[in-house]
Every structure is written in structure tokens, then in C-alpha cells.
Scaffold this motif. Structure first.
Motif, PDB file in Angstrom:
ATOM      1  N   PRO A 194       0.832  -1.207   0.000  1.00 32.90           N
ATOM      2  CA  PRO A 194       0.000   0.000   0.000  1.00 32.90           C
ATOM      3  C   PRO A 194       0.867   1.259   0.000  1.00 32.90           C
ATOM      4  O   PRO A 194       2.062   1.207   0.324  1.00 32.90           O
ATOM      5  CB  PRO A 194      -0.800  -0.120   1.303  1.00 32.90           C
ATOM      6  N   ASP A 195       0.266   2.390  -0.353  1.00 33.65           N
ATOM      7  CA  ASP A 195       1.019   3.649  -0.460  1.00 33.65           C
ATOM      8  C   ASP A 195       1.680   4.046   0.856  1.00 33.65           C
ATOM      9  O   ASP A 195       2.762   4.634   0.858  1.00 33.65           O
ATOM     10  CB  ASP A 195       0.093   4.777  -0.935  1.00 33.65           C
ATOM     11  N   PHE A 196       1.024   3.730   1.976  1.00 34.30           N
ATOM     12  CA  PHE A 196       1.564   4.152   3.277  1.00 34.30           C
ATOM     13  C   PHE A 196       2.638   3.202   3.808  1.00 34.30           C
ATOM     14  O   PHE A 196       3.178   3.424   4.889  1.00 34.30           O
ATOM     15  CB  PHE A 196       0.426   4.249   4.314  1.00 34.30           C
ATOM     16  N   CYS A 197       2.955   2.162   3.071  1.00 34.16           N
ATOM     17  CA  CYS A 197       3.818   1.078   3.558  1.00 34.16           C
ATOM     18  C   CYS A 197       5.150   1.580   4.122  1.00 34.16           C
ATOM     19  O   CYS A 197       6.000   2.098   3.376  1.00 34.16           O
ATOM     20  CB  CYS A 197       4.103   0.090   2.433  1.00 34.16           C
ATOM     21  N   PRO A 198       5.369   1.441   5.426  1.00 27.62           N
ATOM     22  CA  PRO A 198       6.632   1.887   6.019  1.00 27.62           C
ATOM     23  C   PRO A 198       7.817   1.013   5.617  1.00 27.62           C
ATOM     24  O   PRO A 198       8.962   1.459   5.652  1.00 27.62           O
ATOM     25  CB  PRO A 198       6.365   1.807   7.527  1.00 27.62           C
ATOM     26  N   HIS A 199       7.529  -0.248   5.232  1.00 25.28           N
ATOM     27  CA  HIS A 199       8.612  -1.146   4.806  1.00 25.28           C
ATOM     28  C   HIS A 199       9.245  -0.626   3.515  1.00 25.28           C
ATOM     29  O   HIS A 199      10.479  -0.641   3.365  1.00 25.28           O
ATOM     30  CB  HIS A 199       8.070  -2.553   4.595  1.00 25.28           C
ATOM     31  N   ALA A 200       8.399  -0.146   2.594  1.00 24.82           N
ATOM     32  CA  ALA A 200       8.908   0.405   1.336  1.00 24.82           C
ATOM     33  C   ALA A 200       9.755   1.649   1.604  1.00 24.82           C
ATOM     34  O   ALA A 200      10.805   1.850   0.977  1.00 24.82           O
ATOM     35  CB  ALA A 200       7.744   0.748   0.413  1.00 24.82           C
ATOM     36  N   LYS A 201       9.311   2.471   2.547  1.00 28.11           N
ATOM     37  CA  LYS A 201      10.069   3.678   2.883  1.00 28.11           C
ATOM     38  C   LYS A 201      11.417   3.310   3.497  1.00 28.11           C
ATOM     39  O   LYS A 201      12.436   3.936   3.197  1.00 28.11           O
ATOM     40  CB  LYS A 201       9.258   4.554   3.839  1.00 28.11           C
ATOM     41  N   LEU A 202      11.410   2.301   4.337  1.00 31.35           N
ATOM     42  CA  LEU A 202      12.670   1.855   4.963  1.00 31.35           C
ATOM     43  C   LEU A 202      13.646   1.345   3.909  1.00 31.35           C
ATOM     44  O   LEU A 202      14.848   1.654   3.965  1.00 31.35           O
ATOM     45  CB  LEU A 202      12.365   0.770   5.996  1.00 31.35           C
ATOM     46  N   LEU A 203      13.163   0.567   2.961  1.00 33.07           N
ATOM     47  CA  LEU A 203      14.043   0.059   1.916  1.00 33.07           C
ATOM     48  C   LEU A 203      14.611   1.186   1.060  1.00 33.07           C
ATOM     49  O   LEU A 203      15.701   1.060   0.495  1.00 33.07           O
ATOM     50  CB  LEU A 203      13.295  -0.931   1.027  1.00 33.07           C
ATOM     51  N   ALA A 204      13.876   2.300   0.991  1.00 34.00           N
ATOM     52  CA  ALA A 204      14.322   3.427   0.171  1.00 34.00           C
ATOM     53  C   ALA A 204      15.360   4.289   0.868  1.00 34.00           C
ATOM     54  O   ALA A 204      16.309   4.777   0.236  1.00 34.00           O
ATOM     55  CB  ALA A 204      13.123   4.292  -0.225  1.00 34.00           C
ATOM     56  N   ASP A 205      15.214   4.461   2.193  1.00 38.19           N
ATOM     57  CA  ASP A 205      16.131   5.380   2.886  1.00 38.19           C
ATOM     58  C   ASP A 205      16.920   4.738   4.033  1.00 38.19           C
ATOM     59  O   ASP A 205      17.721   5.405   4.691  1.00 38.19           O
ATOM     60  CB  ASP A 205      15.380   6.613   3.396  1.00 38.19           C
ATOM     61  N   ALA A 206      16.688   3.433   4.305  1.00 38.26           N
ATOM     62  CA  ALA A 206      17.407   2.689   5.352  1.00 38.26           C
ATOM     63  C   ALA A 206      17.221   3.296   6.735  1.00 38.26           C
ATOM     64  O   ALA A 206      18.083   3.165   7.602  1.00 38.26           O
ATOM     65  CB  ALA A 206      18.904   2.606   5.016  1.00 38.26           C
ATOM     66  N   LYS A 207      16.059   3.934   6.957  1.00 38.06           N
ATOM     67  CA  LYS A 207      15.783   4.558   8.255  1.00 38.06           C
ATOM     68  C   LYS A 207      14.597   3.876   8.929  1.00 38.06           C
ATOM     69  O   LYS A 207      13.788   3.210   8.284  1.00 38.06           O
ATOM     70  CB  LYS A 207      15.483   6.049   8.074  1.00 38.06           C
ATOM     71  N   THR A 208      14.505   4.070  10.246  1.00 35.56           N
ATOM     72  CA  THR A 208      13.367   3.565  10.999  1.00 35.56           C
ATOM     73  C   THR A 208      12.139   4.429  10.715  1.00 35.56           C
ATOM     74  O   THR A 208      12.247   5.656  10.623  1.00 35.56           O
ATOM     75  CB  THR A 208      13.679   3.573  12.507  1.00 35.56           C
ATOM     76  N   HIS A 209      10.982   3.781  10.566  1.00 40.18           N
ATOM     77  CA  HIS A 209       9.734   4.518  10.332  1.00 40.18           C
ATOM     78  C   HIS A 209       8.660   4.027  11.289  1.00 40.18           C
ATOM     79  O   HIS A 209       8.641   2.853  11.675  1.00 40.18           O
ATOM     80  CB  HIS A 209       9.267   4.328   8.886  1.00 40.18           C
ATOM     81  N   SER A 210       7.754   4.937  11.661  1.00 42.86           N
ATOM     82  CA  SER A 210       6.678   4.598  12.579  1.00 42.86           C
ATOM     83  C   SER A 210       5.406   5.308  12.144  1.00 42.86           C
ATOM     84  O   SER A 210       5.433   6.511  11.851  1.00 42.86           O
ATOM     85  CB  SER A 210       7.048   5.001  14.004  1.00 42.86           C
ATOM     86  N   ILE A 211       4.290   4.562  12.089  1.00 39.05           N
ATOM     87  CA  ILE A 211       3.011   5.157  11.702  1.00 39.05           C
ATOM     88  C   ILE A 211       1.891   4.546  12.533  1.00 39.05           C
ATOM     89  O   ILE A 211       2.041   3.468  13.109  1.00 39.05           O
ATOM     90  CB  ILE A 211       2.693   4.924  10.200  1.00 39.05           C
ATOM     91  N   GLU A 212       0.761   5.251  12.590  1.00 42.19           N
ATOM     92  CA  GLU A 212      -0.459   4.707  13.184  1.00 42.19           C
ATOM     93  C   GLU A 212      -1.319   4.161  12.055  1.00 42.19           C
ATOM     94  O   GLU A 212      -1.515   4.825  11.039  1.00 42.19           O
ATOM     95  CB  GLU A 212      -1.233   5.775  13.955  1.00 42.19           C
ATOM     96  N   ILE A 213      -1.827   2.956  12.240  1.00 40.33           N
ATOM     97  CA  ILE A 213      -2.667   2.343  11.213  1.00 40.33           C
ATOM     98  C   ILE A 213      -3.868   1.674  11.859  1.00 40.33           C
ATOM     99  O   ILE A 213      -3.836   1.290  13.036  1.00 40.33           O
ATOM    100  CB  ILE A 213      -1.900   1.295  10.374  1.00 40.33           C
ATOM    101  N   HIS A 214      -4.930   1.538  11.071  1.00 43.35           N
ATOM    102  CA  HIS A 214      -6.061   0.689  11.456  1.00 43.35           C
ATOM    103  C   HIS A 214      -6.013  -0.525  10.546  1.00 43.35           C
ATOM    104  O   HIS A 214      -5.965  -0.396   9.322  1.00 43.35           O
ATOM    105  CB  HIS A 214      -7.394   1.414  11.280  1.00 43.35           C
ATOM    106  N   ASP A 215      -6.005  -1.704  11.143  1.00 43.73           N
ATOM    107  CA  ASP A 215      -5.881  -2.930  10.351  1.00 43.73           C
ATOM    108  C   ASP A 215      -7.020  -3.877  10.706  1.00 43.73           C
ATOM    109  O   ASP A 215      -7.081  -4.413  11.819  1.00 43.73           O
ATOM    110  CB  ASP A 215      -4.525  -3.597  10.622  1.00 43.73           C
ATOM    111  N   ASP A 216      -7.940  -4.071   9.757  1.00 45.47           N
ATOM    112  CA  ASP A 216      -9.079  -4.960   9.999  1.00 45.47           C
ATOM    113  C   ASP A 216      -8.634  -6.405  10.173  1.00 45.47           C
ATOM    114  O   ASP A 216      -9.244  -7.165  10.936  1.00 45.47           O
ATOM    115  CB  ASP A 216     -10.073  -4.860   8.842  1.00 45.47           C
ATOM    116  N   ARG A 217      -7.577  -6.800   9.448  1.00 42.25           N
ATOM    117  CA  ARG A 217      -7.114  -8.196   9.543  1.00 42.25           C
ATOM    118  C   ARG A 217      -6.603  -8.492  10.944  1.00 42.25           C
ATOM    119  O   ARG A 217      -6.828  -9.570  11.482  1.00 42.25           O
ATOM    120  CB  ARG A 217      -6.001  -8.428   8.506  1.00 42.25           C
ATOM    121  N   LEU A 218      -5.935  -7.518  11.546  1.00 43.77           N
ATOM    122  CA  LEU A 218      -5.430  -7.688  12.913  1.00 43.77           C
ATOM    123  C   LEU A 218      -6.472  -7.260  13.940  1.00 43.77           C
ATOM    124  O   LEU A 218      -6.312  -7.537  15.127  1.00 43.77           O
ATOM    125  CB  LEU A 218      -4.137  -6.897  13.104  1.00 43.77           C
TER     126      LEU A 218
END
Length: 283
Positions: A194-218
């Protein structure tokens, strides 16, 4: 020429004697039935027995009963003309303790007879280190599974490499069914991150990322933190994902927000409440 040959032979014999007497591993020679013909001085340091105490005895005399079948297997292989494969075993110390060793040998022809030449290496330190590594791994796994937050280790291809017990239970699957899945397919049912994916951002800049999300699956609201995992040479290999459940906090915040829009006496919307509703309708 004869004298020179004798001199070289004596020098070579002396070299072999020095090697045999000073190597840290035990060097031995037995008959093909396991009777000790020669054993180096290192045996006293490792087993407590002097060479002269052992020569003439069967090797199995210095082996714990449960290990004897291994050595008998070696003898059977020698009699069948097969090579001897190295293996780990134990020898009995003179003080009755068991010493972990690595046995390696070879059947060779000596005159018209075959004998077994080999080495015995004390692997006490290696086994202690292996035990410490296993213990550390078990301690880490227990800690990993005792954390109530949801934890996943995800590689550069978005494939889940490891999950803790809490996450597996929430997903309702055993870990082996989760591992290998791509995280976005498993959690979001999508073919791409998804667009908000923090994993993709981490792979791009090698930095730690943190976000608030609502996840129906979890089933709730979470603070998701992703931290880089690197190889020994510093290259990114993936990330550790930790999802902390904030569902209760978000519900309290929503309740407080709703109360702030109502009049305490009448229970009707107050001025702020009417303005909020008006703003929402105008959007």
C-alpha cells in the motif's frame, strides 16, 4: 649413498616423532580390530592415561558403553575395505568423566597387514560454545514469543521470515503457514504494498519509520514501527516490524472527543458539536 639415505631416514623419523609427541591432538595407530599399537603423549592431557597404560588394550576399553557401537561400526567398515568417516563421540577420562572428541581415521596398509591410523581431537570448548549458542537461541525465542506486541521479520522482497506467537495467534495460523508469505498479500489482500507502507520507505532510505494504522485483519488500531536489519557488511537485508495495539486508547480518545461535543446537562450537541457537524456536512 647408503649413509646419506640412513641419515635422511633418521631425520625424517625424528620429524615424525616430534610431530607425534607435540601435537595437541591424539595420534594413534590400532590393529584393524581396534587393539592400540601406538598412541601419542597428548592422550595423557586429554584422557588422563599415559600411552604405556593404553598400548596393547582394545580402544573400546576407553569408550563409554553407549558409544561402543560407533567404534565397532568403524571396525566393520575397515574389515569391509570401506573408508572411515569422521564422527563425534566421547572417551572416558581416567577420573571417570566423559570427554567429547572428534574421531578421524583411515585404514592403511602396513607391510602385509592393515592398520587404522587416526587422530582424536578434544572438542570440549567447541561443544561448550555450541551449547551456549543453543541456549542463547532458546532464550531469544522464548523472549520473542513472550512479547504481547505483534512482531514480524520481513525481508527485502516483503516475505515474512519469522513471526512471534502473538501475531500467529491473532492471524489464526501456525507460523509455518505464515512464513514465506508476502506481508501485503497476507495482511491487506493486495498485489502490491500500500502507499503508506513503512517497509517500502525503509528500503528506500534505510531509516526507521513509525506510523499509526487501522488494520481490519489484525482487528484494531496499531502503532507500527519498522527497524532496519543489516548484514555484517552494512547492507539492508530486511526489517523488524513491531505493531503495538492502541485500540483501547483510540476508543477512549474517541469517547472523550464525543463527550466534548455534548452539553453536560442536556446531552445535546453544544456549540462546538454543531460547528463540527456543520463542517462535516460541508465537506
Amino acid at each position: 649413498i647408503l649413509k646419506e639415505s640412513v641419515r635422511k631416514y633418521r631425520e625424517l623419523s625424528e620429524d615424525y616423532r616430534l610431530i607425534a609427541e607435540n601435537t595437541l591432538d591424539i595420534i594413534f595407530q590400532t590393529t584393524k580390530l581396534g587393539k592400540i599399537i601406538f598412541i601419542s603423549p597428548a592422550t595423557e592431557k586429554i584422557s588422563g592415561y599415559k600411552p604405556e597404560e593404553m598400548i596393547g588394550n582394545k580402544f573400546t576399553k576407553y569408550v563409554p558403553k553407549k558409544e561402543i557401537p560407533k567404534y565397532l561400526g568403524v571396525i566393520r567398515n575397515v574389515l569391509a575395505g570401506k573408508d572411515i568417516e569422521s564422527f563425534e563421540s566421547f572417551v572416558k577420562h581416567k577420573n571417570k568423566t566423559l570427554i567429547p572428541v572428534e574421531f578421524a581415521g583411515k585404514s592403511v596398509k602396513k607391510g602385509k597387514k592393515h592398520v587404522i591410523l587416526g587422530t582424536i581431537k578434544d572438542i570440549t570448548e567447541r561443544k561448550m560454545l555450541e551449547s551456549q549458542i543453543i541456549q542463547a537461541k532458546e532464550d531469544w525465542e522464548r523472549t520473542f514469543d513472550s512479547v504481547p506486541d505483534f512482531i514480524a521479520v520481513i525481508d527485502k522482497e516483503y516475505r515474512i521470515k519469522q513471526v512471534n506467537k502473538a501475531l500467529a495467534e491473532r492471524l489464526g495460523k501456525p507460523p509455518e503457514e505464515i512464513i514465506g508469505s508476502q506481508c501485503f498479500e497476507l495482511l491487506h489482500g493486495t498485489k502490491q504494498p500500500p502507499d503508506f507502507c513503512p517497509h517500502a520507505k525503509l528500503l528506500a532510505d534505510a531509516k526507521t519509520h513509525s506510523i499509526e494504522i487501522h488494520d481490519d485483519r489484525l482487528g484494531g488500531d496499531f502503532v507500527l514501527s519498522v527497524t532496519p536489519l543489516c548484514s555484517a557488511d552494512g547492507n539492508i537485508t530486511g526489517a523488524v516490524h513491531i505493531a503495538h495495539d492502541i485500540t483501547d486508547r483510540k476508543q477512549v480518545e474517541e469517547a472523550m472527543r464525543s463527550l466534548s461535543l455534548l452539553d453536560e446537562l442536556t446531552g445535546l450537541y453544544n456549540r462546538r458539536g454543531f460547528l463540527t457537524i456543520a463542517e462535516q456536512q460541508m465537506k
